[in-house]
Design an enzyme around this catalytic site. Structure first.
Site, PDB file in Angstrom:
ATOM      1  N   GLU A 128       2.298   1.545  -6.821  1.00  0.00           N
ATOM      2  CA  GLU A 128       2.551   0.702  -8.002  1.00  0.00           C
ATOM      3  C   GLU A 128       2.038   1.336  -9.291  1.00  0.00           C
ATOM      4  O   GLU A 128       2.602   1.146 -10.367  1.00  0.00           O
ATOM      5  CB  GLU A 128       1.886  -0.674  -7.833  1.00  0.00           C
ATOM      6  CG  GLU A 128       2.357  -1.481  -6.642  1.00  0.00           C
ATOM      7  CD  GLU A 128       1.531  -1.191  -5.402  1.00  0.00           C
ATOM      8  OE1 GLU A 128       0.756  -0.221  -5.406  1.00  0.00           O
ATOM      9  OE2 GLU A 128       1.678  -1.950  -4.414  1.00  0.00           O
TER      10      GLU A 128
ATOM     11  N   ALA B 131       0.823  -1.209   0.000  1.00  0.00           N
ATOM     12  CA  ALA B 131       0.000   0.000   0.000  1.00  0.00           C
ATOM     13  C   ALA B 131       0.857   1.259   0.000  1.00  0.00           C
ATOM     14  O   ALA B 131       0.487   2.280  -0.578  1.00  0.00           O
ATOM     15  CB  ALA B 131      -0.924  -0.003   1.210  1.00  0.00           C
TER      16      ALA B 131
ATOM     17  N   ASP C 101      21.171  27.038 -33.617  1.00  0.00           N
ATOM     18  CA  ASP C 101      21.740  27.457 -34.893  1.00  0.00           C
ATOM     19  C   ASP C 101      21.054  28.739 -35.345  1.00  0.00           C
ATOM     20  O   ASP C 101      19.912  29.004 -34.968  1.00  0.00           O
ATOM     21  CB  ASP C 101      21.517  26.372 -35.955  1.00  0.00           C
ATOM     22  CG  ASP C 101      22.641  25.355 -35.960  1.00  0.00           C
ATOM     23  OD1 ASP C 101      23.746  25.696 -35.515  1.00  0.00           O
ATOM     24  OD2 ASP C 101      22.405  24.225 -36.411  1.00  0.00           O
TER      25      ASP C 101
ATOM     26  N   ASN D 286      -5.695   1.526  -3.116  1.00  0.00           N
ATOM     27  CA  ASN D 286      -4.427   1.794  -3.792  1.00  0.00           C
ATOM     28  C   ASN D 286      -4.518   1.641  -5.307  1.00  0.00           C
ATOM     29  O   ASN D 286      -4.087   2.514  -6.070  1.00  0.00           O
ATOM     30  CB  ASN D 286      -3.358   0.852  -3.231  1.00  0.00           C
ATOM     31  CG  ASN D 286      -1.961   1.242  -3.647  1.00  0.00           C
ATOM     32  OD1 ASN D 286      -1.734   2.367  -4.059  1.00  0.00           O
ATOM     33  ND2 ASN D 286      -1.031   0.319  -3.550  1.00  0.00           N
TER      34      ASN D 286
ATOM     35  N   ILE E  91       3.871   1.572  -1.354  1.00  0.00           N
ATOM     36  CA  ILE E  91       4.531   1.718  -2.662  1.00  0.00           C
ATOM     37  C   ILE E  91       3.482   2.030  -3.728  1.00  0.00           C
ATOM     38  O   ILE E  91       2.566   1.236  -3.952  1.00  0.00           O
ATOM     39  CB  ILE E  91       5.300   0.436  -3.042  1.00  0.00           C
ATOM     40  CG1 ILE E  91       6.393   0.160  -2.006  1.00  0.00           C
ATOM     41  CG2 ILE E  91       5.898   0.566  -4.439  1.00  0.00           C
ATOM     42  CD1 ILE E  91       7.070  -1.172  -2.165  1.00  0.00           C
TER      43      ILE E  91
END
Length: 691
Positions: A96, A92, A138, A514, A94
């Protein structure tokens, strides 16, 4: 000297092979070695995401260990369940879905950039372009139109604007002058097809003012002989038949042409060309050169079947220049407003570069311009000192370009470099963002670059920078949203668990928060319209964290949400006198909380100047919030679905609970209103305080 892999663009020659070098020692091999040796640095986005990943991973592992040990000490017999819970909590923490969300945002930005002629080869190059604080460009074709244009005319010993020159067929001097421009010329401009040297095309464009078609003109006055342009002579001559009489027409550099002229057409009469007259013509040409105009002179004579380029009669001269793109002037202004420094790099003469740079408002004096041979006489430290005042580099070669990029990077700048030739590949590869030209660029330069401009236009780079800044801003918002949601989830779980030894959420609940709710709300945050106010900010620091200027907001959202969820649990416990019903109310509030504070993440960025308009409404986010709220209530109040989502449903028969229809909803909705009110108060405080 002609090298392998080069092309002859004009002229005629006989060549002999003098060397057969191996691939490594050939000129093209040296360029390839420069590309290979250019180390690819990580982009700012890659650096920040890597740092964020390390921090979150360490936090997740420590938190999982803490949760497992705590529940193991309180309930030794349920260690498999405790292990699963601790792993779930780690998952939870982390985010993902973050990589997927970032990829989606970058992909959509790449699509938007393609619509404005910017082709992005690598996704993360979009965000890097937004980090750029120095653009090395340039001159020819990027800042200028790559279209030589006649600006001044020296005729009848007078200097005049090209629009003041009048052509009348009964004026023999003007007649031969126009003949020389058109007939001693190989360029063609027919049916939108422009073929030939830009200088010669400029002469054709000038004669077009007098409704002269160069093709028909050359068919009428046939060329019978030609002496091609030679870099040593700096002259070109043709012999053309004019009304059954042959005339020699010669063009070239003024100083060289005057050596072959002994007469001049003045006041419609041919008179001797004196030394004083030559000096006067030279002085007029110098005045044009000081304006960075290229001077090309013209002469003629009747062909006597003898020497072609002797005893010529001087007709006049023209001054021409490759003018700046009109949109480039505005683009340079916009870049300066955005805190981006623009450096012009060109192989042209110092005077020409200075004149164009002044038109673009890049420099104010010659002190702001240095040439390639001056770079050679400096070490890197001296060159870095020059960058304080110098914004134009003239007469540079490819090695100079690479060295300029390296010096700027050593000064902690994020550098963008433009180029089109094979020999530009090393500097394009070395720069943080290499930008190749789509029209005039070679395959090698396009391969070495990160971005390709389909229209070779400097203003397109600035549009790319604006898109890049918006991409970063959106990614930063998404990360703030996800981190706030994850932190609120974890805080609520730990505080309730530690204080009551009751787990408020199960594994399936945490995964729903999540993977479903947060992802559903996060993607629309990155789909909102671009905010043009971001171009009024200064470029962000290369080492800036994702949490700069947003950490307080993240912590506020997390603590407010966690506090509301915790309060819901304890209030529900007292009102319902039932832990399981309290858990259901808590789950509902936690699932709906991201829907509320997703809009707080969309609140204005108070770094931006306050007098600008608010950003437009994000209708994607509105739609996603309705879907998320609907799904959250469906999984709890729909028989069958709640058996999957609520592990307590089997025991409590939630389907027939008296809390089902009204008490649960009222408690949950009231508690969801608390963070909404606090967020509105927070926004009001931010407005009062300001940036």
């Amino acid at each position: 000297m002609a090298f392998m892999s080069t092309f002859i663009t004009n002229g005629r020659a006989v060549g002999i092979v003098v060397a057969n070098a191996d691939a490594v020692n050939s000129e093209i091999g040296k360029i390839a070695a420069g590309v290979i040796s250019a180390k690819q640095e990580k982009t700012p986005l890659q650096i920040r995401l890597t740092k964020l990943t390390k921090i979150v991973s360490i936090f997740a592992v420590l938190l999982a260990i803490f949760v497992f040990v705590f529940f193991l000490l309180t309930d030794e017999n349920s260690w498999p369940i405790n292990l699963m819970t601790s792993v779930t909590i780690a998952i939870a923490v982390i985010p993902e879905s973050l990589i997927v969300i970032v990829s989606v945002i970058l992909s959509l930005s790449v699509k938007r950039m393609a619509r404005v002629n910017v082709i992005v080869k690598k996704l993360d190059a979009v965000e890097t372009l937004g980090s750029v604080n120095v653009i090395c460009s340039d001159k020819t074709g990027t800042l200028t139109q790559n279209k030589m244009t006649v600006k001044e005319v020296i005729f009848n010993n007078e200097t005049m604007k090209e629009s003041d020159f009048q052509f009348e067929t009964d004026n023999r001097a003007a007649f031969h002058f126009i003949n020389c421009l058109t007939l001693c010329n190989d360029a063609i401009n027919q049916k939108k097809e422009r073929i030939g040297d830009p200088t010669e095309i400029a002469l054709i464009d000038f004669t077009r003012r007098f409704t002269i078609s160069e093709v028909k003109y050359r068919e009428q006055y046939v060329r019978t002989l030609e002496v091609p342009f030679d870099s040593d002579r700096k002259l070109m001559s043709t012999v053309n038949q004019i009304n059954k009489q042959e005339f020699v027409y010669t063009k070239g550099a003024l100083d060289q042409l005057l050596k072959h002229c002994h007469k001049i057409y003045l006041n419609n009469k041919i008179i001797p060309l004196t030394t004083a007259m030559k000096e006067e013509l030279q002085q007029k040409a110098l005045e044009l050169l000081s304006q960075a105009l290229r001077v090309l002179a013209f002469a003629f004579k009747e062909y006597d079947k003898k020497e072609i380029e002797t005893d010529l009669i001087f007709l006049g001269a023209v001054g021409m220049i490759d003018p700046p793109r009109p949109e480039a002037v505005e683009a340079v202004k916009k870049a300066h407003e955005a805190g981006i420094r623009v450096i012009m790099i060109t192989g042209d003469h110092k005077a020409t570069a200075l004149a164009i740079a002044k038109d673009l408002n890049l420099v104010t004096s010659e002190a702001n311009v240095i040439s390639g041979h001056q770079i050679d006489s400096m070490n890197n430290k001296e060159l870095q000192e020059k960058f304080k005042d110098v914004s134009v580099f003239a007469r540079v070669n490819p090695d100079h370009k690479t060295r300029i990029v390296e010096c700027l990077q050593s000064m902690n700048y994020v550098v963008s470099m433009t180029g089109d030739g094979v020999n530009d590949a090393p500097s394009l590869s070395k720069a943080d963002i290499g930008v190749a030209m789509g029209i005039t660029g070679t395959d090698v330069s396009k391969e070495a670059a990160n971005i390709i401009l389909q229209d070779d236009n400097f203003s397109t780079i600035i549009r790319g920078v604006e898109e890049g800044r918006n991409v970063y801003h959106k990614i930063k918002r998404v990360i703030a949203f996800v981190c706030a949601a994850q932190l609120a989830n974890v805080l609520a779980f730990i505080i309730i668990s530690v204080s009551t030894q009751i787990k408020p959420f199960d594994s399936v609940n945490i995964l729903w928060f999540n993977l479903v709710v947060e992802t559903l709300m996060a993607i629309p945050i990155g789909l909102g319209d671009n905010d043009n106010r971001l171009m009024l900010d200064k470029p962000r620091n290369k080492k800036e964290s994702f949490f700069t200027n947003s950490l307080i907001t993240i912590l506020y959202l997390a603590f407010v949400t966690a506090g509301t969820v915790i309060a819901t649990f304890f209030i529900g416990k007292e009102v319902f006198n039932n832990v399981e019903d309290a858990k259901i109310a808590t789950i509902l509030v936690m699932a709906c909380a991201p829907v509320i504070f997703a809009f707080a993440i969309q609140l204005p960025n108070y770094q931006i100047k306050a007098h600008h308009k608010m950003e437009p409404t994000n209708y994607y986010l509105l739609g996603a919030s309705l879907i998320a709220l609907t799904l959250n209530f469906l999984i709890i109040y729909t028989p069958g679905l709640n058996l999957i989502f609520l592990s307590t449903a089997n025991e409590n028969n939630f389907e027939t609970s008296p809390l089902l229809s009204w008490q649960m909803s009222i408690i949950s909705l009231r508690m969801m209103g608390v963070p909404l009110l606090l967020l509105l108060a927070y926004d009001a405080i931010r407005k009062l305080i300001g940036p």
